[in-house]
Design an enzyme around this catalytic site. Sequence first.
Site, mmCIF file in Angstrom:
data_model
loop_
_atom_site.group_PDB
_atom_site.id
_atom_site.type_symbol
_atom_site.label_atom_id
_atom_site.label_comp_id
_atom_site.label_asym_id
_atom_site.label_seq_id
_atom_site.Cartn_x
_atom_site.Cartn_y
_atom_site.Cartn_z
ATOM 1 C CG HIS A 82 -1.825 1.185 1.260
ATOM 2 N ND1 HIS A 82 -3.021 1.173 0.580
ATOM 3 C CD2 HIS A 82 -1.707 2.414 1.820
ATOM 4 C CE1 HIS A 82 -3.612 2.351 0.743
ATOM 5 N NE2 HIS A 82 -2.839 3.113 1.486
ATOM 6 C CG ASP A 161 -11.955 3.580 5.511
ATOM 7 O OD1 ASP A 161 -11.541 4.517 6.216
ATOM 8 O OD2 ASP A 161 -11.642 3.442 4.311
ATOM 9 N NE ARG A 168 -10.585 10.759 8.237
ATOM 10 C CZ ARG A 168 -9.680 9.951 7.669
ATOM 11 N NH1 ARG A 168 -10.020 8.747 7.238
ATOM 12 N NH2 ARG A 168 -8.436 10.337 7.530
ATOM 13 C CB SER A 183 -8.730 5.411 7.029
ATOM 14 O OG SER A 183 -9.061 5.363 5.675
ATOM 15 C CE LYS A 187 -8.959 2.217 2.860
ATOM 16 N NZ LYS A 187 -9.303 3.608 2.650
HETATM 17 N N1 URA Z 1 -5.986 6.864 2.364
HETATM 18 C C1 URA Z 1 -6.983 6.222 3.022
HETATM 19 O O1 URA Z 1 -7.426 5.162 2.596
HETATM 20 N N2 URA Z 1 -7.460 6.764 4.142
HETATM 21 C C2 URA Z 1 -6.991 7.922 4.665
HETATM 22 O O2 URA Z 1 -7.458 8.354 5.690
HETATM 23 C C3 URA Z 1 -5.968 8.581 3.977
HETATM 24 C C4 URA Z 1 -5.486 8.017 2.814
#
Ligand code: URA
Length: 434
Positions: A82, A161, A168, A183, A187
Amino acid sequence: MNMCELIDKKKRGLELSTDEIYAMISGYTRGDIPDYQMSAMTMAICFQGMSKRETLDLTLAMRDSGSVLDLSSIDGIKSDKHSTGGVGDKTSLALLPLVSALGVKVAKMSGRGLGHTGGTIDKLESIPGFNTSLDTPRFIKQVKDIGFALTGQSMALAPADKKLYALRDVTATVDQLSLIASSIMSKKLASGADSIVLDVKCGSGAFMRGQEDAEALAAAMTEIGRSAGKSVRAYITDMDQPLGNAIGNAIEVKEAILTLKGKGPADFTELVYTLGEGMLTSAGITSDSETARILMEKAISSGSALDQLARFVRAQGGDDSFIYDENRLKISQYSTNICADEDGYVTGIDCDSAGLASLALGAGREKIGDEIDHGAGIMLHKKCGDEVLEGNSLATLYSSDEGKLKAAAERLKAAYHIGKEAPGKRSVIIKEVV
Ligand code: URA
């Protein structure tokens, strides 16, 4: 649970219990807690922060708000990667075929771009026929068959999320460490991989502009992942200038292909090798970084990494002839150059402005659902530290809409900083957070 009491508790800097966090997240996912109360809570978190325990609970509650992908039917260690996002970040397109050619099982969920940062899914859709939406059985079968599958984010994974991130985004509460860490990691944990390599960007084009903040984010995500039983490695990498030379969609796919042919830009190639070392060692393909690098160099020189990219594209319905002849990828027909006004050295390229210039060309979307121009984008000819002479081309901009070139070119020109002194050497890899 009374949401108003929880907001008040957090407002006063007190810790929320595990049960309170779970109740809040499940209530919000069901729609019982309205956005206005949740946005008051996220703002209170921005001011008061969260403890490590609260951050882990928030992550696990969001992971458990939907299904968790079960990859156990696939043999061996399943790996994921990621990036916290940046401009010109096409790393997955080169790194994942490369490591999967060497035996790493890669099961990856990716996102679309929004705002000035791009998304892997949009980039892959530059390849005619490529399907970015696999259902779970097909996703798992593909990892079993060829060792690598990539699909868009499914609504079923971490729906809390998805809802919270959208909230957000419009309430100025994105840039809080615990909220970002939970967040991303909710995932990643829901995606089911055993091993996760994190590329945490730092600089003008990143959420975390300073190194200290980037390190704190990397440490928080690493700790969450390890507490959940995953193997996690995190690297802090430079996003103070765009990564590589290409910014856009098709143009970035081209650069990733060239990198798998051994002809990629030095900074991008170095990033791919470094993250590749992390993935190969975490997956147990080799125990040391030196061997990992030798294996990757061989996979590139022999063509096996490129063949694996072609196999992956074919498996997902794409036309793999574009992989062997990257010049067939369509770049938009209108172009313009920006040139240096004086002799000197490139001392900086502001990432935000470069990303916004690419967006203005049509390569990105300002809001969810906007159409993008896959052929639009930018090729940088000069990067930080390069010497320039007056009149030298700094970059070429491409768009299918001629009317978009002028404003984008002005924005990109303003992103370039030229000085008389050569800046110090910089490395794309800032450090590994252990
Ligand atoms: N990427 C995400 O998936 N969540 C965040 O809060 C910031 C970047």
